[in-house]
Design an enzyme around this catalytic site. Structure first.
Site, PDB file in Angstrom:
ATOM      1  N   ASP A  66       0.878  -1.215   0.059  1.00  0.00           N
ATOM      2  CA  ASP A  66      -0.102   0.146   0.064  1.00  0.00           C
ATOM      3  C   ASP A  66       0.979   1.434  -0.126  1.00  0.00           C
ATOM      4  O   ASP A  66       1.945   1.154   0.403  1.00  0.00           O
ATOM      5  CB  ASP A  66      -0.765  -0.174   1.326  1.00  0.00           C
ATOM      6  CG  ASP A  66      -1.980   0.816   1.086  1.00  0.00           C
ATOM      7  OD1 ASP A  66      -2.023   1.272  -0.071  1.00  0.00           O
ATOM      8  OD2 ASP A  66      -2.988   1.044   2.289  1.00  0.00           O
ATOM      9  N   GLY A  67       0.313   2.391  -0.654  1.00  0.00           N
ATOM     10  CA  GLY A  67       0.982   3.555  -0.645  1.00  0.00           C
ATOM     11  C   GLY A  67       1.651   3.997  -1.824  1.00  0.00           C
ATOM     12  O   GLY A  67       2.131   5.191  -1.918  1.00  0.00           O
ATOM     13  N   TRP A  81       2.553   8.001  -2.349  1.00  0.00           N
ATOM     14  CA  TRP A  81       4.144   8.240  -2.456  1.00  0.00           C
ATOM     15  C   TRP A  81       4.459   9.273  -3.815  1.00  0.00           C
ATOM     16  O   TRP A  81       5.130  10.307  -3.894  1.00  0.00           O
ATOM     17  CB  TRP A  81       4.976   7.000  -2.753  1.00  0.00           C
ATOM     18  CG  TRP A  81       6.361   7.064  -3.099  1.00  0.00           C
ATOM     19  CD1 TRP A  81       7.327   7.244  -1.887  1.00  0.00           C
ATOM     20  CD2 TRP A  81       7.078   7.383  -4.216  1.00  0.00           C
ATOM     21  NE1 TRP A  81       8.555   7.335  -2.703  1.00  0.00           N
ATOM     22  CE2 TRP A  81       8.535   7.417  -3.720  1.00  0.00           C
ATOM     23  CE3 TRP A  81       6.636   7.019  -5.556  1.00  0.00           C
ATOM     24  CZ2 TRP A  81       9.542   7.413  -4.732  1.00  0.00           C
ATOM     25  CZ3 TRP A  81       7.618   7.255  -6.458  1.00  0.00           C
ATOM     26  CH2 TRP A  81       9.219   7.429  -6.028  1.00  0.00           C
ATOM     27  N   ASN A  87     -10.694  -2.345  -6.407  1.00  0.00           N
ATOM     28  CA  ASN A  87      -9.961  -1.497  -7.097  1.00  0.00           C
ATOM     29  C   ASN A  87     -10.492  -0.789  -8.396  1.00  0.00           C
ATOM     30  O   ASN A  87     -10.221   0.038  -9.154  1.00  0.00           O
ATOM     31  CB  ASN A  87      -8.615  -1.879  -7.370  1.00  0.00           C
ATOM     32  CG  ASN A  87      -7.567  -1.852  -6.201  1.00  0.00           C
ATOM     33  OD1 ASN A  87      -6.637  -2.586  -6.160  1.00  0.00           O
ATOM     34  ND2 ASN A  87      -7.861  -1.014  -5.220  1.00  0.00           N
TER      35      ASN A  87
HETATM   36  C1  FPP Z   1      -1.769   0.359  -3.682  1.00  0.00           C
HETATM   37  O1  FPP Z   1      -1.069   1.374  -3.520  1.00  0.00           O
HETATM   38  C2  FPP Z   1      -1.011  -0.520  -4.696  1.00  0.00           C
HETATM   39  C3  FPP Z   1      -1.691  -0.941  -5.928  1.00  0.00           C
HETATM   40  C4  FPP Z   1      -3.191  -0.931  -5.786  1.00  0.00           C
HETATM   41  C5  FPP Z   1      -1.330  -1.869  -7.182  1.00  0.00           C
HETATM   42  C6  FPP Z   1      -0.164  -2.387  -6.756  1.00  0.00           C
HETATM   43  C7  FPP Z   1       0.550  -2.953  -7.924  1.00  0.00           C
HETATM   44  C8  FPP Z   1       1.822  -3.187  -8.491  1.00  0.00           C
HETATM   45  C9  FPP Z   1       3.066  -2.600  -7.535  1.00  0.00           C
HETATM   46  C10 FPP Z   1       1.939  -3.664  -9.681  1.00  0.00           C
HETATM   47  C11 FPP Z   1       2.260  -5.486  -9.649  1.00  0.00           C
HETATM   48  C12 FPP Z   1       2.463  -5.956 -11.021  1.00  0.00           C
HETATM   49  C13 FPP Z   1       2.589  -7.272 -11.299  1.00  0.00           C
HETATM   50  C14 FPP Z   1       2.480  -7.878 -12.598  1.00  0.00           C
HETATM   51  C15 FPP Z   1       3.303  -8.074  -9.927  1.00  0.00           C
HETATM   52  P1  FPP Z   1      -2.345   2.640  -3.587  1.00  0.00           P
HETATM   53  O2  FPP Z   1      -2.467   2.961  -4.852  1.00  0.00           O
HETATM   54  O3  FPP Z   1      -3.572   1.875  -3.011  1.00  0.00           O
HETATM   55  O4  FPP Z   1      -1.816   3.801  -2.624  1.00  0.00           O
HETATM   56  P2  FPP Z   1      -2.407   4.985  -1.950  1.00  0.00           P
HETATM   57  O5  FPP Z   1      -3.070   3.977  -0.733  1.00  0.00           O
HETATM   58  O6  FPP Z   1      -1.445   5.772  -1.649  1.00  0.00           O
HETATM   59  O7  FPP Z   1      -3.636   5.349  -2.706  1.00  0.00           O
END
Ligand code: FPP
Length: 266
Positions: free
Chosen positions: A31-32, A36, A79
């Protein structure tokens, strides 16, 4: 005179690790990313891009430490409610990452599995998921489970429906349903439950992730945002895990999760 070692931090923490008690299965809520990116004056998408490079490092380091399974929450069933630009960005990112990284993951003997309901994704992306699984299915050293369009409640409802169908068809009797049978129908039935759940960015919830499987997992929450999570942060999580007294509802500490069924609830 003390020589300065650029990898000093990692070396120091590595020394504190008990190599005989490395968690075998770690689940991660990455998360994050969005925050970031925004905190840096960049876009949320920058955060997701950085999140991918962090994941690559964490996969390599986990394997090096002797962890066997890493299960990451890449896209939840919730999501889809994000703005369509962000959803599209993430779906394109999955495809880009698979095109670019799958051969390297295979060369590193890593098996990749996608866990979740893949039916809403485009045919093209679904084919990429299947291709990645097919290319890497023979690898035994390390498994990366990518939870995509995954929701814990949805998974439990799916199992309930299957058990209801089997009962109606006479294949099983309702009284025969037990934990083992239930578990055998989960999307994660090939794996032992996670020993450790890591959640970055300080949120203190499990957000519909692996609701059944996390029943006895140790939970480690760090304020570090996923794009800043590194090898050192993983070592800190493992050291913290190793300081815990895992009792699985019983009285004595046990080191092997397989013992949990022989212990009483409490
Ligand atoms: C959460 O941060 C992250 C996600 C919803 C996406 C994570 C995906 C990846 C790192 C890609 C992985 C890809 C593969 C093919 C393995 P957030 O957007 O919820 O952050 P926030 O809480 O700051 O809004």
């Amino acid at each position: 005179m003390k020589l300065k070692n650029p990898t000093n931090k990692i070396t120091d923490l590595s020394l504190k690790i008990d190599k005989l008690r490395i968690p075998q299965h770690i689940a991660v809520i990455m998360d994050g990313n969005g925050r970031w990116g925004v905190n840096k004056g960049l876009s949320r998408s920058h955060g997701h891009n950085k999140g991918v490079s962090v994941l690559k490092n964490i996969i390599k380091f986990s394997k090096k430490l002797g962890i066997k399974v890493l299960t990451v929450y890449a896209f939840s069933t919730e999501n889809w409610t994000r703005p369509s630009e962000e959803v599209n960005f993430l779906l394109n990112l999955f495809e880009k990452v698979l095109n670019k990284e799958i051969n390297e993951l295979n060369n590193e003997f890593i098996k990749v599995k996608f866990i979740g309901d893949l039916s809403p994704f485009s045919e093209n992306l679904r084919n990429k998921f299947i291709e990645a699984e097919n290319i890497t299915h023979h690898n035994e050293q390390f498994t990366l489970n990518v939870c995509t369009n995954y929701g814990g409640r949805q998974e439990l409802v799916k199992v309930a429906k299957e058990l209801a169908r089997k009962s109606i068809s006479g294949e099983i009797k309702p009284d025969q349903i037990n934990e083992e049978m239930f578990e055998s129908l989960l999307l994660t039935s090939d794996f032992q439950d996670p020993d450790l759940l890591i959640r970055t960015s300080g949120e203190k919830r499990i957000s519909n992730f692996l609701l059944w499987q996390l029943a006895y997992s140790e939970i480690y929450i760090t304020d570090v945002l996923w794009p800043e999570f590194d090898e050192n942060e993983l070592l800190k999580a493992i050291i913290d895990y190793q300081s815990r007294n895992r009792r699985f509802g019983g009285i004595k500490s046990v080191s092997n999760q397989s013992l949990k069924s022989s212990l009483s609830f409490g």
